[in-house]
Design a protein around this motif. Structure first.
Motif, mmCIF file in Angstrom:
data_model
loop_
_atom_site.group_PDB
_atom_site.id
_atom_site.type_symbol
_atom_site.label_atom_id
_atom_site.label_comp_id
_atom_site.label_asym_id
_atom_site.label_seq_id
_atom_site.Cartn_x
_atom_site.Cartn_y
_atom_site.Cartn_z
ATOM 1 N N THR A 5 0.844 -1.197 0.000
ATOM 2 C CA THR A 5 0.000 0.000 0.000
ATOM 3 C C THR A 5 0.879 1.247 0.000
ATOM 4 N N LEU A 6 0.597 2.149 -0.960
ATOM 5 C CA LEU A 6 1.313 3.420 -1.040
ATOM 6 C C LEU A 6 0.339 4.525 -0.644
ATOM 7 N N THR A 7 0.644 5.235 0.412
ATOM 8 C CA THR A 7 -0.221 6.345 0.827
ATOM 9 C C THR A 7 0.519 7.654 0.557
ATOM 10 N N PRO A 8 -0.016 8.476 -0.352
ATOM 11 C CA PRO A 8 0.673 9.730 -0.679
ATOM 12 C C PRO A 8 0.824 10.601 0.559
ATOM 13 N N LYS A 9 2.026 11.149 0.768
ATOM 14 C CA LYS A 9 2.193 12.111 1.869
ATOM 15 C C LYS A 9 2.686 13.447 1.325
ATOM 16 N N ALA A 10 3.981 13.609 1.045
ATOM 17 C CA ALA A 10 4.460 14.902 0.544
ATOM 18 C C ALA A 10 4.116 15.065 -0.943
ATOM 19 N N GLN A 11 3.632 16.253 -1.305
ATOM 20 C CA GLN A 11 3.400 16.583 -2.712
ATOM 21 C C GLN A 11 4.713 17.081 -3.305
ATOM 22 N N PRO A 12 5.109 16.594 -4.482
ATOM 23 C CA PRO A 12 6.320 17.158 -5.091
ATOM 24 C C PRO A 12 6.079 18.610 -5.510
ATOM 25 N N ASP A 13 7.167 19.424 -5.548
ATOM 26 C CA ASP A 13 7.029 20.798 -6.038
ATOM 27 C C ASP A 13 6.600 20.766 -7.495
ATOM 28 N N LEU A 14 7.296 19.951 -8.267
ATOM 29 C CA LEU A 14 6.959 19.833 -9.693
ATOM 30 C C LEU A 14 6.189 18.529 -9.871
ATOM 31 N N TYR A 15 6.666 17.640 -10.775
ATOM 32 C CA TYR A 15 6.006 16.347 -10.981
ATOM 33 C C TYR A 15 7.066 15.266 -10.804
ATOM 34 N N ILE A 16 6.672 14.057 -10.473
ATOM 35 C CA ILE A 16 7.676 13.000 -10.409
ATOM 36 C C ILE A 16 7.427 11.914 -11.458
ATOM 37 N N ASP A 17 8.537 11.397 -11.981
ATOM 38 C CA ASP A 17 8.506 10.223 -12.846
ATOM 39 C C ASP A 17 8.664 9.023 -11.922
ATOM 40 N N ALA A 18 7.700 8.121 -11.942
ATOM 41 C CA ALA A 18 7.764 6.983 -11.016
ATOM 42 C C ALA A 18 7.532 5.678 -11.762
ATOM 43 N N GLU A 19 8.386 5.430 -12.780
ATOM 44 C CA GLU A 19 8.205 4.208 -13.567
ATOM 45 C C GLU A 19 8.509 2.943 -12.772
ATOM 46 N N ASN A 20 9.006 3.125 -11.528
ATOM 47 C CA ASN A 20 9.248 1.963 -10.673
ATOM 48 C C ASN A 20 7.997 1.462 -9.969
ATOM 49 N N ILE A 21 6.911 2.225 -10.020
ATOM 50 C CA ILE A 21 5.694 1.735 -9.356
ATOM 51 C C ILE A 21 5.036 0.697 -10.264
ATOM 52 N N THR A 22 5.578 -0.519 -10.232
ATOM 53 C CA THR A 22 4.998 -1.636 -10.985
ATOM 54 C C THR A 22 5.137 -2.895 -10.146
ATOM 55 N N PRO A 23 4.245 -3.855 -10.314
ATOM 56 C CA PRO A 23 4.394 -5.131 -9.617
ATOM 57 C C PRO A 23 5.727 -5.789 -9.973
ATOM 58 N N ASP A 24 6.212 -5.570 -11.198
ATOM 59 C CA ASP A 24 7.476 -6.182 -11.605
ATOM 60 C C ASP A 24 8.638 -5.675 -10.761
ATOM 61 N N ALA A 25 8.697 -4.352 -10.529
ATOM 62 C CA ALA A 25 9.791 -3.786 -9.742
ATOM 63 C C ALA A 25 9.625 -4.135 -8.259
ATOM 64 N N PHE A 26 8.366 -4.172 -7.787
ATOM 65 C CA PHE A 26 8.114 -4.398 -6.356
ATOM 66 C C PHE A 26 8.312 -5.861 -5.950
ATOM 67 N N ALA A 27 8.120 -6.790 -6.890
ATOM 68 C CA ALA A 27 8.103 -8.216 -6.553
ATOM 69 C C ALA A 27 9.317 -8.626 -5.725
ATOM 70 N N GLY A 28 9.067 -9.358 -4.649
ATOM 71 C CA GLY A 28 10.147 -9.885 -3.808
ATOM 72 C C GLY A 28 10.768 -8.864 -2.876
ATOM 73 N N LYS A 29 10.207 -7.652 -2.822
ATOM 74 C CA LYS A 29 10.821 -6.594 -2.004
ATOM 75 C C LYS A 29 9.989 -6.322 -0.738
ATOM 76 N N THR A 30 10.670 -5.861 0.302
ATOM 77 C CA THR A 30 9.975 -5.452 1.530
ATOM 78 C C THR A 30 9.570 -3.985 1.399
#
Ligand code: SF4
Lengths: 266, 438
Positions: A5-30
């Motif tokens: 679960t990702l709960t947004p907290k701080a808003q970026p000043d500009l925008y963020i590129d978050a191509e890591n938010i995928t099940p593929d990148a997250f798999a096997g990670k704490t």
């Protein structure tokens, strides 16, 4: 299936590129490992954990991983980019490029999504409860391969340029669409249950576009052929069938020219 | 004794006329008269002679008061602003030479900026279409010597490129076009009856926003397929006649302008026009060319192209070049609040961008480099006056047909004034110091 679960907290000043938010990148990670993933705000590299509280844990593989984003991520681009399996649920609205070049799995957005979502999509499923922006399921700039396979379903409206250079897969819009639907399409199916505007099926070589509502102006390269009874995404009705675009090149199968088709519901 | 400088290149529009003659004063500091140029070209030269011209950089404080600063201060402010920003926008580049553009791009790469030129609000859509479907084009010399079918679509050269028709497209007698305009057929497509349209053999007075349909209809007609009775307000017969006229020519050229690139369908209009050109090549020789506005906007695309692979909207923030108009285009970046500093050189977004974008520039650290005090300077924190490129400074520029032409220096800039390139080189040096790169 395990859930992160990702709960947004701080808003970026500009925008963020978050191509890591995928099940593929997250798999096997704490959760801690995921919080240490990189995100990019302009020319600065930051941590995912700066912008989100990360809890839960990922499954061993992408297919066993579900990501839940609690709230709006209006300044986060590229969620679910190139994902191959697993699930993402966004409980709010997301920004551009959600599910771009996606190959499998499922993304469900409760709110709206912005432009270039499902760009060059190769498989999987995107469902949006709200509206979609421009260039839904289109090709990346200069690419002749738009959406190739998979399904995009939008319950609200969509913007312009949906399915540009599409050559496979299905896009279903429950609401209305803006101009340019299936431009340069070489395959695939687009179903618009609301109204279309103009420039529908321009330069289309092959493929099917269904419009349940009105079309402001039909492209001059389409010729009415006949009425047909069809069942389209659960709706049985009579449709007027048009063939075109007569100005565009077309291939042949068994000596017959293959055209693109627009079906308009009576 | 005055002297005449010959073979001067006009640094105003994309026609880049290279036959001007300029009378300058004995000491080489004053332009007295300009020959051969059109009114707007002449104005550009004479403007540089204005007595009230700004010569020192100025900074604006919170209350809107301007104070003079030194060039060193201007260089330092600019370099600090670019280095401190997470995603600076470096915009403009169409009214300067390729040397300055190249230096600017080098700075952008080091600071991780987005570089965009004025194509973003004029022919950027053309560049998108070219990337999608390619482009059969030619040079203006070929037009002059060979073309006998000229189409002006959504452009008004009589006013925007005044010498285009006399030098290249309609009137000149070329090698294979010895009869000049008498042997050329001119088709104009425009919703308005412009001065260009009034000269045409055929004026298709199209319904606004229906260019995509009319271009498609021409393609259908070229293939001899059936058409509806009217398309875009033009009767079927007229469309078929125009298709025949084009097919029967020896060399067709389609020129197009912002009337099609920035109206409904944008890049798709050009995509369709290029496809029509391609289709015509099955019957005769055909080419297509954008009527580029600023004299070196084409050059900015060229320089960005060879340096980063994309002609505009180049996002270098991640350390590699990305490009996607709609995301990395100036107005989208400003509108969405995606940039945190703005550097403008050789353009006037203050006058040309939507007010929502201009307001964003006003809220951000910003620099405007321009010979004049413009509407952009009015919203920027720093205004840096520079010499006029093409008048007081030589350098390379690309004509609308992608032919590079070396512009000439005609007079000296006022004492102590630097050129775009010199200013950028100073900023580059300072940026390297701040970033600690060799
Ligand atoms: S047509 Fe353009 S380049 Fe030629 S003189 Fe006029 S403004 Fe200058």
């Amino acid at each position: 299936m395990e859930t992160v679960t990702l709960t947004p907290k701080a808003q970026p000043d500009l925008y963020i590129d978050a191509e890591n938010i995928t099940p593929d990148a997250f798999a096997g990670k704490t959760a801690a490992e995921i919080a240490a993933f990189h995100v990019h705000e302009g020319n600065q590299t930051g941590l995912l954990g700066t912008y989100f509280d990360v809890s839960g844990k990922a499954g061993a593989t992408a297919a066993e991983t579900k990501i839940v984003i609690k709230g709006d991520v209006l300044k986060v681009k590229y969620i679910g980019m190139r994902m191959t399996a697993g699930e993402i649920l966004v409980e709010g609205s997301a920004d551009m490029y959600i599910g771009a070049w996606m190959e499998g799995g499922r993304i469900h957005v409760r709110g709206n999504i912005d432009a270039f979502s499902g760009t060059g999509m190769k498989g999987g499923e995107i469902e949006v409860d709200g509206n979609a922006g421009n260039y839904l399921g289109a090709a990346y700039r200069g690419d002749w391969r738009g959406m190739q396979s998979g399904t995009i379903r939008v319950h609200g409206n969509a913007g312009s340029d949906i399915g540009t250079f599409m050559n496979g897969g299905t896009i279903i819009i429950d609401g209305d669409v803006d101009v340019h639907v299936g431009t340069h399409a070489e395959g695939g199916t687009i179903i618009v249950k609301g109204n279309g505007k103009s420039k529908i099926g321009g330069q289309m070589v092959k493929g099917e576009i269904y419009v349940f509502g009105t079309i402001d102006v039909m492209m001059p390269g389409y010729v009415y052929r006949k009425d047909v009874d069809l069942e389209v995404d659960g709706t049985k009705a009579t449709f007027a069938m048009y063939e075109g675009d007569m100005g565009e090149r077309h291939g042949k199968r068994k000596g017959e020219v293959i055209y693109g088709h627009i079906y308009q519901k009576y | 004794m005055t002297k005449i400088v010959t073979d001067v290149v006009c640094p105003f529009c994309g026609t880049l006329c290279d036959d001007l003659e300029v009378k300058v004063s004995d000491d080489g500091t004053q332009i007295l008269e300009v020959y051969n140029a059109c009114v707007i070209g002449t104005e550009k030269f004479l403007h540089s002679q204005a007595k009230d011209r700004l010569k020192v950089p100025q900074m604006q404080d919170e209350e809107g008061n301007w104070k003079d600063v030194s060039i060193d201060d201007a260089v330092d402010y600019t370099a600090q602003m670019l280095c401190n920003a997470k995603k600076p926008l470096m915009y403009g580049w169409s009214s300067t030479n390729c040397e300055a553009q190249s230096t600017g791009n080098e700075i952008a790469e080091i600071v991780g900026a987005v570089v965009d030129n004025t194509a973003t609000v004029c022919h950027g859509t053309t560049l998108i279409a070219v990337q999608d479907v390619g482009v059969p084009s030619c040079t203006l010399g070929e037009v002059k010597n060979r073309a006998d079918r000229i189409v002006f679509w959504g452009c008004n050269p009589a006013h925007a490129h005044p010498r285009h028709m006399s030098r290249y497209s309609i009137f000149p007698r070329g090698f294979f076009t010895g009869k000049g305009h008498k042997a050329r057929k001119m088709v104009v497509v425009d919703p308005r009856s412009t001065d260009t349209a009034k000269m045409a053999d055929v004026h298709m007075q199209i319904e606004q926003g229906r260019d995509y349909e009319l271009l498609s209809a021409l393609r259908v007609a070229v293939r001899g397929a059936p058409l509806p009775e009217t398309v875009a307000g033009i009767p079927r017969e007229t469309i078929q006649d125009v298709a025949e006229t084009l097919k029967s020519g020896r060399f067709v050229v389609i020129f197009f302008g912002m009337g099609v690139t920035q109206t409904l369908s944008k890049n798709h209009n050009i995509d369709m026009a290029i496809s029509l050109t391609r289709d015509l090549n099955e019957y005769t020789k055909a080419a297509i060319m954008p009527m580029r506005g600023h004299y070196n906007v084409t050059g900015s695309g060229q320089v960005l192209g060879w340096q980063f692979g994309f002609p505009f909207c180049v996002d270098l923030s991640r350390g590699f070049a990305r490009y996607n108009p709609g995301d990395s285009s100036s107005n989208d970046l400003l509108r969405r609040g995606e940039v945190d500093a703005v550097f403008v050189l050789g353009s006037d977004p203050g006058a040309h961008f939507p007010i929502s974008s201009v307001k964003k520039i006003a809220q951000l650290p910003s620099v405007c480099v321009d010979p004049h005090h413009t509407p952009t300077s009015a919203v920027c924190k720093l205004h840096m006056p520079v010499a006029f490129v093409g008048v007081e400074e030589a350098g390379c520029a690309y004509r609308m047909d992608n032919v590079p032409i070396e512009t000439r220096k005609v007079v000296e800039a006022p004492e102590g004034m630097v050129s775009d390139e010199e200013f950028l080189k100073m900023v580059l040096t300072r940026v390297k110091e701040i970033k600690g790169v060799a």
